[in-house]
Design a protein around this motif. Structure first.
Motif, PDB file in Angstrom:
ATOM      1  N   LEU A1000      -7.580  -3.129 -17.306  1.00 25.60           N
ATOM      2  CA  LEU A1000      -7.832  -1.848 -16.549  1.00 25.60           C
ATOM      3  C   LEU A1000      -6.660  -1.124 -15.891  1.00 25.60           C
ATOM      4  O   LEU A1000      -6.540   0.060 -15.916  1.00 25.60           O
ATOM      5  N   PHE A1001      -6.342  -1.799 -14.901  1.00 24.29           N
ATOM      6  CA  PHE A1001      -5.091  -1.516 -14.113  1.00 24.29           C
ATOM      7  C   PHE A1001      -3.835  -1.009 -14.823  1.00 24.29           C
ATOM      8  O   PHE A1001      -3.397  -0.063 -14.587  1.00 24.29           O
ATOM      9  N   ASN A1002      -3.404  -1.882 -15.584  1.00 25.90           N
ATOM     10  CA  ASN A1002      -2.247  -1.617 -16.386  1.00 25.90           C
ATOM     11  C   ASN A1002      -2.628  -0.097 -17.210  1.00 25.90           C
ATOM     12  O   ASN A1002      -1.628   0.836 -17.225  1.00 25.90           O
ATOM     13  N   ARG A1003      -3.769   0.002 -17.920  1.00 23.35           N
ATOM     14  CA  ARG A1003      -4.013   1.201 -18.644  1.00 23.35           C
ATOM     15  C   ARG A1003      -4.189   2.483 -17.652  1.00 23.35           C
ATOM     16  O   ARG A1003      -3.916   3.348 -18.190  1.00 23.35           O
ATOM     17  N   GLU A1006      -0.616   3.590 -16.357  1.00 24.43           N
ATOM     18  CA  GLU A1006      -0.181   4.000 -17.476  1.00 24.43           C
ATOM     19  C   GLU A1006      -0.686   5.528 -17.798  1.00 24.43           C
ATOM     20  O   GLU A1006       0.150   6.380 -18.078  1.00 24.43           O
ATOM     21  N   ASN A1007      -2.029   5.614 -17.960  1.00 20.57           N
ATOM     22  CA  ASN A1007      -2.685   6.776 -18.526  1.00 20.57           C
ATOM     23  C   ASN A1007      -3.452   7.639 -17.418  1.00 20.57           C
ATOM     24  O   ASN A1007      -3.801   8.740 -17.906  1.00 20.57           O
ATOM     25  N   GLY A1008      -4.123   6.918 -16.463  1.00 17.87           N
ATOM     26  CA  GLY A1008      -4.743   7.639 -15.449  1.00 17.87           C
ATOM     27  C   GLY A1008      -6.383   8.123 -16.268  1.00 17.87           C
ATOM     28  O   GLY A1008      -6.872   7.109 -16.785  1.00 17.87           O
ATOM     29  N   LYS A1036       2.411  -1.282  -2.441  1.00 18.36           N
ATOM     30  CA  LYS A1036       2.069   0.264  -2.335  1.00 18.36           C
ATOM     31  C   LYS A1036       3.203   1.085  -2.881  1.00 18.36           C
ATOM     32  O   LYS A1036       2.983   2.265  -3.664  1.00 18.36           O
ATOM     33  N   GLU A1037       4.438   0.441  -2.710  1.00 18.17           N
ATOM     34  CA  GLU A1037       5.536   1.511  -3.082  1.00 18.17           C
ATOM     35  C   GLU A1037       5.547   1.345  -4.773  1.00 18.17           C
ATOM     36  O   GLU A1037       6.240   2.600  -4.975  1.00 18.17           O
ATOM     37  N   GLY A1038       5.014   0.437  -5.429  1.00 15.29           N
ATOM     38  CA  GLY A1038       5.085   0.349  -6.710  1.00 15.29           C
ATOM     39  C   GLY A1038       4.399   1.925  -7.293  1.00 15.29           C
ATOM     40  O   GLY A1038       4.574   2.017  -8.500  1.00 15.29           O
ATOM     41  N   PHE A1039       3.556   2.451  -6.748  1.00 15.86           N
ATOM     42  CA  PHE A1039       2.779   3.683  -6.901  1.00 15.86           C
ATOM     43  C   PHE A1039       3.613   4.760  -7.047  1.00 15.86           C
ATOM     44  O   PHE A1039       3.015   5.809  -7.317  1.00 15.86           O
ATOM     45  N   PHE A1040       4.677   4.669  -6.384  1.00 15.84           N
ATOM     46  CA  PHE A1040       5.542   5.783  -6.206  1.00 15.84           C
ATOM     47  C   PHE A1040       6.921   5.559  -6.752  1.00 15.84           C
ATOM     48  O   PHE A1040       7.189   4.648  -6.784  1.00 15.84           O
ATOM     49  N   PRO A1041       7.509   6.673  -7.344  1.00 18.17           N
ATOM     50  CA  PRO A1041       7.203   8.189  -7.193  1.00 18.17           C
ATOM     51  C   PRO A1041       5.884   8.327  -8.150  1.00 18.17           C
ATOM     52  O   PRO A1041       5.502   7.570  -8.933  1.00 18.17           O
ATOM     53  N   ASN A1046      -0.681   7.052 -11.865  1.00 19.60           N
ATOM     54  CA  ASN A1046      -0.566   6.203 -10.357  1.00 19.60           C
ATOM     55  C   ASN A1046      -1.491   7.086  -9.405  1.00 19.60           C
ATOM     56  O   ASN A1046      -2.188   6.514  -8.828  1.00 19.60           O
ATOM     57  N   MET A1047      -1.424   8.494  -9.598  1.00 19.15           N
ATOM     58  CA  MET A1047      -2.355   9.217  -8.647  1.00 19.15           C
ATOM     59  C   MET A1047      -3.687   9.093  -8.952  1.00 19.15           C
ATOM     60  O   MET A1047      -4.505   9.095  -8.009  1.00 19.15           O
ATOM     61  N   HIS A1048      -3.994   9.207 -10.390  1.00 19.12           N
ATOM     62  CA  HIS A1048      -5.388   9.036 -10.573  1.00 19.12           C
ATOM     63  C   HIS A1048      -6.034   7.347 -10.197  1.00 19.12           C
ATOM     64  O   HIS A1048      -7.042   7.144  -9.756  1.00 19.12           O
ATOM     65  N   THR A1049      -5.035   6.461 -10.181  1.00 18.51           N
ATOM     66  CA  THR A1049      -5.624   5.181  -9.871  1.00 18.51           C
ATOM     67  C   THR A1049      -5.740   4.928  -8.405  1.00 18.51           C
ATOM     68  O   THR A1049      -6.911   4.397  -7.834  1.00 18.51           O
ATOM     69  N   ILE A1050      -4.850   5.780  -7.486  1.00 23.42           N
ATOM     70  CA  ILE A1050      -5.102   5.571  -6.171  1.00 23.42           C
ATOM     71  C   ILE A1050      -6.497   6.274  -5.671  1.00 23.42           C
ATOM     72  O   ILE A1050      -7.103   6.000  -5.034  1.00 23.42           O
ATOM     73  N   GLN A1051      -6.491   7.503  -6.340  1.00 24.70           N
ATOM     74  CA  GLN A1051      -7.680   8.450  -5.949  1.00 24.70           C
ATOM     75  C   GLN A1051      -9.069   7.655  -6.171  1.00 24.70           C
ATOM     76  O   GLN A1051     -10.045   7.583  -5.531  1.00 24.70           O
ATOM     77  N   SER A1052      -8.927   7.006  -7.310  1.00 20.59           N
ATOM     78  CA  SER A1052     -10.194   5.851  -7.717  1.00 20.59           C
ATOM     79  C   SER A1052     -10.365   4.687  -6.842  1.00 20.59           C
ATOM     80  O   SER A1052     -11.393   4.292  -6.861  1.00 20.59           O
ATOM     81  N   LEU A1053      -9.155   4.301  -6.381  1.00 20.78           N
ATOM     82  CA  LEU A1053      -9.319   3.107  -5.619  1.00 20.78           C
ATOM     83  C   LEU A1053      -9.819   3.268  -4.067  1.00 20.78           C
ATOM     84  O   LEU A1053     -10.161   2.615  -3.238  1.00 20.78           O
ATOM     85  N   CYS A1054      -9.363   4.637  -3.618  1.00 19.88           N
ATOM     86  CA  CYS A1054      -9.616   5.263  -2.308  1.00 19.88           C
ATOM     87  C   CYS A1054     -10.975   4.423  -1.705  1.00 19.88           C
ATOM     88  O   CYS A1054     -11.032   3.937  -0.705  1.00 19.88           O
ATOM     89  N   PRO A1055     -12.249   4.689  -2.258  1.00 21.49           N
ATOM     90  CA  PRO A1055     -13.475   4.022  -1.664  1.00 21.49           C
ATOM     91  C   PRO A1055     -13.480   2.898  -1.542  1.00 21.49           C
ATOM     92  O   PRO A1055     -14.306   2.387  -0.622  1.00 21.49           O
TER      93      PRO A1055
END
Length: 1689
Positions: A1000-1003, A1006-1008, A1036-1041, A1046-1055
């Protein structure tokens, strides 16, 4: 002394008396005595070692033996018997040496026992064995009988065990016993057990002491022989054994009894009655008995034997014998044994021979032929055996006189037998049972082997001395102890005959039997020809079955010519000429077979087979059958021919070449084609017409002989192809046509074929048929048009096929085309998007059945391979995911869980009209179902298929979960998954969570989008630790740029991130926010993306760094300076790009979160930026209503209103303490500029938005902005609300005292309480709630127009509210009208009903608020209006359907018990809009709140309603109110009195909370009046009581009047106690002022409308209240003055 059961004293280790006595004796004498006797008789001591201390003496006797020997010395019989049993067991089990030690003491014990037995038999009585004083008579007798029985049996055992050389020692004792007359009386004792034991002992005495018995012959003979008719089942076996032993032992026994007068009549009576139910026991003894009879006793022989056999036969006719197989067999067996014996003894004596055959045997056979029940006794087998023995003897001694005599007997027998057989058959209406008997008899006589019951266990049976003896002598026992008797016969019992018997019949039988058969056959055929007698035809069939010879067929043909056969082919004609059987077949049998009316022609087919038996070889038989099926044989006959072949291996062998031949094969293929095609054309034919033919097809396909088909394999294949073709066409037919079609028959045929094909590999056409069957079961009825009964049949059929398939050996999947093609078909079905819920359910059910069948395969990889075949590849999955509608994004966008800056939606946002399920849902459901079945056997799937399937199902479920207002068919889909256990938890529990999380992380990266939300759901549902999650985002650097994924993954992980991890992500974002070009600000890897991540972190409330937040705010202010055109202030959004919209949404979202979570003060410039931006964005929102259907514009409107709402809430909550930290002019700017600006935009916007659509749900995306907008409007101040300039909205004819602007406001807002969105209803309620107290004043100003002129004046509350209430009442009647009062209704939150009920209750809250704000006079008018319309009654009934049975808060259960629990009546209802957590309690709490207000503000009206309600409702209301409301209201009422600031001139009021009392003291001049008001326990339902206190200077009558007035005011006025007291004081004041009472109600002030008496009588000048006069006139039907009775003008 000590009782037997007395408890031994603690510490007393001494043994019982006898042991102690022995020990003392040893001590006194100083030596150890040898033995101490414990015997019964003093003269004969039983020497038993007693003392354990004397090892040298006791060592030879084992301790256990000592114990047993002691018991044998006891007096009690039961103890002795048990001891004897133990002794016997120990002797067999113990070591030899130990037993030897006992031997010296045994003889004496033994002798003593035998003497005791004799005493028991001769001396003892019931009263000597037991104490008559203590033991009841029944028990004494029972014990005595047991002792006697045991003693007799013990003596018998003793005799059998003693060796011959020791018998002499006991002879004297037995002599003395036998000399006693009492002993011989036991033979006639009333107790059967004693009689049985007695006869057993007599047998033993005869056997072991014959001389003694001979000496006592005069006693033995009568005792035994005269008891010969004893019919007790317990006694009989022993009695008859004794009889035989007596006859054998005592030669002169007949001298002591009269045989002819005493013995034989008893024997005859017993035998004539069939042994009285004991034939199986008694009859085997009859032959030995008669064999021992001396001639002197039996003379004259003829009469004796005749009577004896006649009695035997008579016994057979008793009902008891007929109904019991064993009894019947015993009688028949005894008859033939005795017959053979008598014949053997008297051969040559013609009279006796004739008597035996003519008078006994033939009548016996005749009787049995008439009664089929007697044929079960194996008479025919015994007869055959008897004849065989006579024939064998005659053949052996051919020249002997014996042979001559036997031949004569046999000849006589056949003549007589022939006569009775002919007699039975010669009747035109031949008796069915008799004919069947003749048939069975002839069959048995034809095949002697059948008489030998080889399958039975070895049963003892008499063998005559002249028969060949068996070599095995072990089983022989001699009945006679003295060898041959005087006639020279030797009787022995042996097992049933097993010697080989030649199939060739003896010439003595063959000729007469054949003659008899031919005679009977000829007679039968004549009856058939002449009278068409079916009975004779059946008899003929059974005859031919056993006697199929050319000779018989020749007799059957007679003189008839072969005319029919001439038309046949030459080969057949020649065969018929040569073979009479074939000629008979063509001439007769075929004609009989083709007669339509005959239903059961099985016996005719037997004749056909009998004829075929006469053919010389297979080719002849095949030629005949081939010719017959061309024309002559009908289908049903052909079916029976083949059925017979299947059921009988001999018959099958006859017709095998024909069955395998081409002629039959082609005919069957043609039949299949005809049945399928004709049937599809719906040719009208009878049901049986088809069923016979289908049965034939089923038979040839399903029957296997030695794992081979019945017919040629090529024809089986061709028939299956025909069936398959027909089945494939079934879909094209309608349900009615399918009901009558051949599908049902095909199912039966195919199922039989599959079920029977064990061990046979399926041929290709069979697999095609199986696939079609599976498809028909896996598709819904709408497609297949098949009725339910057919679907059930189809299912059973294909399952039987699959079961056959999976039990084949080898690589099943590769071999089976069915499995490959079905997997491909399933894959296409679910990916075609053509399935609805029903279709999918049917498909999944069929797949479940299929996979469960595959689980039984020995090939463990089969199921895994099958699932792999159905699994789509990655590109197919992606295509299906893309085809899912994107509406799911609405909620994540609104809730800020995901951010977007591009338009991915179609402009048309309507839900799909179709009810077809998306292919992704169908495919994931199918594969999940398959996985659940596979994992029952822990089958491992390859290539991470399990994780992939689970991931795709999670995708489907998450997609559904995110939809707002999913259509019904999708909800049904999820419910179906739940029922099938295809759930999130079930599947996640099966898979590897870590592997699944990685996938799921890989997908997600890749797709958010949805993949990111699934991660959040999985972490939440599986309670995955943050450390486990951390493994997947270590760097963490792996999520940038930033990318969207990446953005959706971080947003979902935040909580789920730790505080430190969030800080790291924020640290990555901040530098990126500082320096951007205009383009970069709007991109995902620029300002938009990083601000979105920052917002997600801020949403988790974990950023408490004020400096950081102010820093971001400063960056935004910088952005505004540098790129102001990015900020969408007061502009048209139609030309704006989604990227700019996206960044604005994130900026606004940040400002809202900033206000929520930033605790540090803001500078004036920051406030200006926030407030000005807010108002500008709100203007943009207002100006772009037309674009609300664009999702990002709707989202922009939502967040704009959110920001406005946060600011409104902030300023609404400011207090004097908090204003100090704010800039100086901020509050005034807010009140004077920003707040009016907001509401001048939002209130018209609300009116516009709600005007366009009236039925959109709160949860729908189109209504998303309603929540924040409506919540903002709840903060509108009253003055701003009153100053709003809305378009005029007035209703023609509407009665109102309100000014135009207020009426417009009311008319505009009130109808919105019906709007189907909760936020709108609550916002409108809050706004109108602020206006309600304003309205009554306008009615007060016009109060004079409702003066006394009207008889019962009433005034409506605001008409807009009342017309709204009327509409709502109609809606509520539909929702709640059918529910009984008191039955609680649960309203589903946010449903249509929820909105109706909510609006109704809010309307009532407004009416009650309005009512409370009115003066007491107005309240009287309003309440009269409510009473007339009965609106309040309706409300109260509804409330008791909506209020919960237990209105306590759920969380109060954990609170301390000494506190009063919080209830919906004690806690104020908070009607929030954005907080939906308490939605399930909204309606119940609101209903309780309304009820509370009603009781408080309209107590008199509720009381009136309660008193007039039916008994059941009355008690429900009383119980509920007393329990939950009365205490609260009483407390509030008392508190209001205590805290009241109202001052009365001349009256003081005090309250006592503990006793619920209010005390009022009225003082004027010298007069003092004290009244005590008591509140009831069910206040305000019950009556308030007014009690007398202190009274000074008032007359009793006046005092009573005033008390009554106060009670009336408190009961009938809708107000508080203080208001009632004020009214009463006013009344009393007026009285003292000189105003006279109204002489109707005796009160100055009217109790309901508070008016004074004004209407005066012209005659007597007395004044009355208008309302009182109106009531007086209407109730009395007169218009006279109540006082002077003059006409009132």
């Amino acid at each position: 002394m000590g009782g037997k059961n007395k408890q031994r004293t603690k510490g007393n280790l001494r043994p019982s008396n006898s042991g102690r006595a022995a020990e003392l004796l040893a001590k006194e004498q100083g030596t150890v005595p040898g033995f101490i006797g414990f015997g019964t008789f003093h003269s004969d001591l039983g020497y038993v070692p007693a003392i354990q201390g004397a090892e040298e003496i006791d060592s030879l006797v084992d301790s256990d033996f000592r114990m047993v020997l002691r018991k044998l010395s006891k007096k009690d019989v039961t103890t002795k018997l048990k001891a004897m049993q133990e002794f016997g067991t120990m002797c067999t089990e113990r070591d030899t040496e130990i037993v030897k030690g006992v031997l010296p003491y045994w003889p004496r014990i033994f002798c003593k026992i035998s003497l005791v037995l004799q005493d028991h038999l001769i001396k003892e009585t019931p009263d000597t064995l037991s104490d008559p004083q203590t033991v009841p008579e029944e028990e004494r007798e029972a014990k005595f009988y047991r002792v006697v029985t045991c003693s007799l049996l013990a003596l018998k055992k003793l005799l059998s065990l003693l060796p011959d050389n020791e018998l002499d020692s006991l002879e004297e004792k037995f002599k003395s016993l036998l000399s006693q007359n009492k002993f011989w009386k036991y033979g006639k004792h009333s107790i059967p057990q004693i009689r049985s034991a007695y006869f057993e002992l007599v047998s033993a005495l005869c056997q072991r002491t014959p001389q003694l018995m001979k000496d006592e012959a005069s006693k033995v003979s009568p005792s035994v022989l005269l008891s010969i008719d004893d019919s007790d089942p317990i006694v009989c076996p022993a009695l008859w054994e004794a009889v035989l032993y007596t006859l054998t032992t005592i030669e002169d026994c007949w001298l002591h009894v009269n045989a002819k007068k005493s013995v034989f009549p008893k024997l005859s009576a017993m035998v004539r009655e069939g042994g009285r139910g004991l034939a199986a026991v008694i009859y085997p003894y009859l032959l030995p008995f008669i064999s021992k009879l001396p001639q002197s006793v039996t003379d004259p022989k003829l009469d004796f034997f005749k009577n004896f056999l006649t009695s035997l036969v008579a016994g057979l006719s008793t009902e008891r014998t007929k109904t019991s197989f064993s009894e019947c067999s015993a009688v028949v067996s005894a008859f033939f044994e005795c017959l053979r014996f008598i014949m053997q003894q008297n051969l040559g004596e013609e009279e006796i021979e004739e008597m035996l055959v003519n008078d006994q045997l033939i009548p016996f056979i005749d009787a049995v032929l008439k009664d089929p029940r007697l044929q079960d006794g194996q008479l025919f087998n015994h007869l055959a055996e008897t004849l065989s023995s006579w024939e064998a003897k005659a053949d052996l001694d051919k020249d002997d006189k014996t042979a001559y005599n036997l031949e004569k007997v046999l000849l006589n027998f056949w003549e007589r037998l022939s006569e009775i057989c002919v007699e039975k058959i010669s009747e035109p209406e031949a008796d069915v049972k008799s004919v069947l008997g003749v048939s069975n008899l002839l069959q048995v006589l034809q095949k002697p082997k059948s008489s030998l019951k080889l399958n039975k266990k070895n049963v003892g049976k008499v063998r005559f001395a002249d028969e060949m003896p068996k070599s095995n002598k072990e089983n022989e026992k001699y009945v006679s102890s003295e060898g041959e008797n005087s006639e020279g016969s030797e009787l022995m019992a042996e097992p049933s005959l097993t010697h080989s018997c030649s199939d060739l019949l003896s010439p003595l039988r063959k000729k007469p039997l054949e003659d008899l058969v031919c005679k009977l056959a000829e007679m039968s055929v004549n009856y058939v020809n002449e009278q068409k007698s079916e009975q004779h035809l059946r008899f003929l069939s059974s005859l031919l079955n056993s006697f199929s010879s050319s000779q018989v067929f020749k007799v059957l043909l007679g003189d008839e010519k072969q005319s029919i056969v001439k038309a046949k082919p030459l080969e057949i004609a020649k065969l018929a000429q040569k073979n009479p059987a074939i000629q008979f077949l063509y001439q007769k049998v075929i004609g009989w077979l083709n007669e339509d009316q005959r239903k059961d022609a099985g016996f005719l087919v037997d004749i056909l087979y009998s004829a075929l038996c006469c053919c010389d070889n297979h080719m002849e038989r095949k030629a005949v059958l081939d010719d017959l099926i061309e024309v002559d044989l009908k289908w049903n006959s052909m079916l029976q021919v083949i059925e017979k072949a299947c059921s009988n291996s001999d018959k099958h062998a006859l017709v095998t070449p024909w069955l395998k031949g081409d002629i039959l094969g082609e005919k069957l293929v043609t039949l299949a084609d005809h049945l399928c095609n004709k049937d599809l054309e719906s040719t009208v034919s009878s049901e049986s017409y088809f069923s016979e033919r289908w049965s034939l097809l089923s038979l040839v396909l399903s029957q296997h002989v030695k794992n081979d088909y019945l017919i040629g394999e090529v024809y089986v294949e061709r028939i299956i192809v025909k069936l398959h073709e027909t089945l494939s066409k079934a879909k094209k037919l309608s349900e009615a046509e399918n009901n009558d079609s051949s599908v049902s028959f095909i199912c039966d045929v195919a199922r039989n074929y599959f079920s029977s094909a064990k061990g046979c590999l399926l041929m290709p056409p069979s697999e095609d048929l199986l696939l079609t069957l599976f498809q028909l079961c896996a598709e819904s009825k709408e497609k297949t048009h098949l009725p339910d009964f057919l679907i059930s049949k189809l299912k059973n059929t294909w399952l039987s096929g699959v079961n056959l398939l999976v039990h084949q050996t080898g690589d099943t999947y590769k071999q089976s085309t069915f499995l490959r093609l079905s997997a491909l078909w399933l894959k296409n079905q679910v990916q075609s998007s053509s399935l609805d819920i029903t279709s999918l359910q049917v498909l999944l059910s069929a797949v479940d059945d299929l996979l469960n069948a595959l689980l039984e395969s020995e090939d463990t990889y089969l199921l895994g391979v099958y699932i792999g075949s159905v699994m789509p590849d990655n590109s197919e999955w992606e295509k299906m995911r893309q085809s899912l509608p994107m509406q799911w994004l609405h909620r994540p966008l609104l809730e800020g869980r995901l951010s977007l800056n591009y338009e991915c939606f179609k402009t048309d946002f309507k839900e799909q009209d179709t009810k077809k399920l998306p292919s992704h849902l169908c495919t994931s459901a199918l594969l999940s179902k398959m996985v659940l079945v596979a994992l029952k056997k822990e089958i491992v799937l390859e290539n991470n298929e399990l994780e992939k399937i689970i991931a795709e199902l999670l995708y489907s479920l998450q997609w559904y979960e995110e939809l707002d207002n999913p259509p019904v068919f999708l909800t049904g889909f999820c419910e179906m998954l739940q029922k099938m256990n295809i759930t999130y938890d079930n599947l996640c529990g099966l898979g590897n969570t870590s592997g699944l999380l990685q996938l799921l992380f890989n997908r997600s990266r890749e797709n958010g989008t949805l993949w990111s939300l699934i991660i959040a759901k999985l972490i939440l549902s599986r309670s995955v630790s943050s450390d486990e999650v951390k493994r997947h985002y270590r760097r963490k650097e792996g999520f940038f740029p930033l990318t969207e994924g990446n953005m959706h993954t971080i947003q979902s992980l935040c909580p789920f991130l730790s505080k430190e991890d969030r800080k790291e992500f924020i640290a990555q974002c901040i530098p990126a926010l500082l320096a951007w070009t205009k383009e970069d600000v709007c991109s995902i890897n620029g300002g938009f993306g990083h601000l979105a991540i920052f917002n997600s972190c801020l949403q988790t409330k974990s950023i408490d760094d004020g400096e950081l937040l102010h820093g971001i705010l400063k960056i935004l202010i910088t952005w505004k300076k540098d790129h102001e055109d990015i900020f969408l202030f007061s502009c048209n959004l139609s030309e704006v790009s989604p990227e700019i919209l996206g960044v604005n949404i994130e900026i606004i979202r940040f400002l809202s979160l900033f206000l929520k979570y930033c605790s540090s003060p803001l500078a004036e410039s920051e406030w200006d930026f926030i407030m000005c931006s807010m108002l500008a964005w709100l203007e943009t929102t207002n100006e772009n209503q037309i674009l609300y259907s664009v999702p990002l514009v709707q989202l922009f409107a939502c967040v704009s209103c959110d920001l406005t709402c946060e600011l409104s809430a902030f300023f609404d909550s400011t207090t004097l303490d908090t204003t100090g930290s704010l800039p100086v002019n901020l509050i005034s700017e807010w009140k004077e500029f920003f707040s009016p600006g907001i509401h001048s935009l939002l209130l018209p916007l609300l009116v516009t938005v709600t005007g366009e659509s009236r039925d959109t749900s709160e949860t729908s995306f189109q209504n998303a902005m309603l929540k924040p907008m409506c919540e903002t409007l709840t903060y509108i101040p009253k003055d701003q609300l009153l100053s709003q300039k809305l378009p005029a909205r007035l209703v023609a004819g509407q009665k109102t005292n309100l000014p135009e602007y207020l009426q417009t406001l009311l008319n505009t807002l009130a109808p919105l309480l019906l709007y189907r969105a909760r936020p709108v209803q609550i916002a409108v309620y809050h706004m109108l709630y602020k206006l309600m107290p304003e309205f009554p004043q306008y009615d007060q100003d016009n109060l004079k127009s409702y003066g006394d002129e009207e008889e019962e004046p009433a005034l409506s509350p605001p008409a807009a509210l009342m017309s709204l209430l009327s509409t709502q009442e109609d809606l509520l009647e539909n929702v709640l009208g059918c529910i009984p009062v008191g039955q609680i209704v649960t309203i589903k939150p946010l449903s249509e009903d929820f909105c109706y009920v909510l609006g109704y209750l809010l309307t009532w809250k407004l009416i009650l608020t309005f009512f409370k704000a009115a003066s007491s006079q107005l309240r009287a008018l309003y309440s009269m209006y409510l009473r007339k319309t009965k609106s309040l009654n309706k409300l109260l009934y509804h409330l008791f359907r909506l209020m919960p049975e237990n209105p306590t808060f759920a969380e109060t259960a954990v609170e301390l018990s000494n506190k009063d629990p919080k209830t919906f009546f004690t806690e104020e209802l908070q009607l929030g809009i954005r907080d939906t957590s308490t939605l399930p309690y909204h309606i119940p709490h609101l209903a309780c709140s309304v009820y509370h207000m009603t009781l408080k503000d309209l107590p008199a009206m509720v009381r009136l309603w309660w008193n007039s309600s039916e008994k059941r409702v009355f008690s429900i209301v009383d119980r509920f109110t007393s329990k939950y409301v009365s205490n609260v209201l009483s407390f509030q009422e008392i508190s209001s009195v205590q805290t009241s600031t109202q001052l009365f001139n001349g009256m003081t009021v005090k309250a006592r909370a503990a006793t619920r009392e209010v005390m009022a003291t009225y003082t004027i001049e010298d007069i003092v009046i004290e009244l005590i008001i008591q509140l009831p326990s069910n206040y305000p339902l019950g009556s308030i009581t007014v009690e007398s206190g202190k009274r000074v200077g008032v007359a009793v009558q006046q005092w009573r009047n005033w008390m009554l007035q106060l009670s009336t005011y408190l009961t009938h006025q809708n107000g508080s106690i203080m208001e009632g007291l004020a009214l009463w004081k006013n009344n009393v004041d007026k009285r003292f002022e000189g105003v006279e009472d109204c002489m109707i109600c005796f009160s100055v002030i009217h109790g309901f409308n508070y008016s004074l008496p004004k209407k005066a009588c012209r005659t007597c000048k007395k004044k009355f209240h208008s309302a009182c006069l109106y009531k007086w006139f209407t109730s009395s039907n007169k218009s006279t003055c109540p006082l002077c009775r003059e006409t009132f003008f």
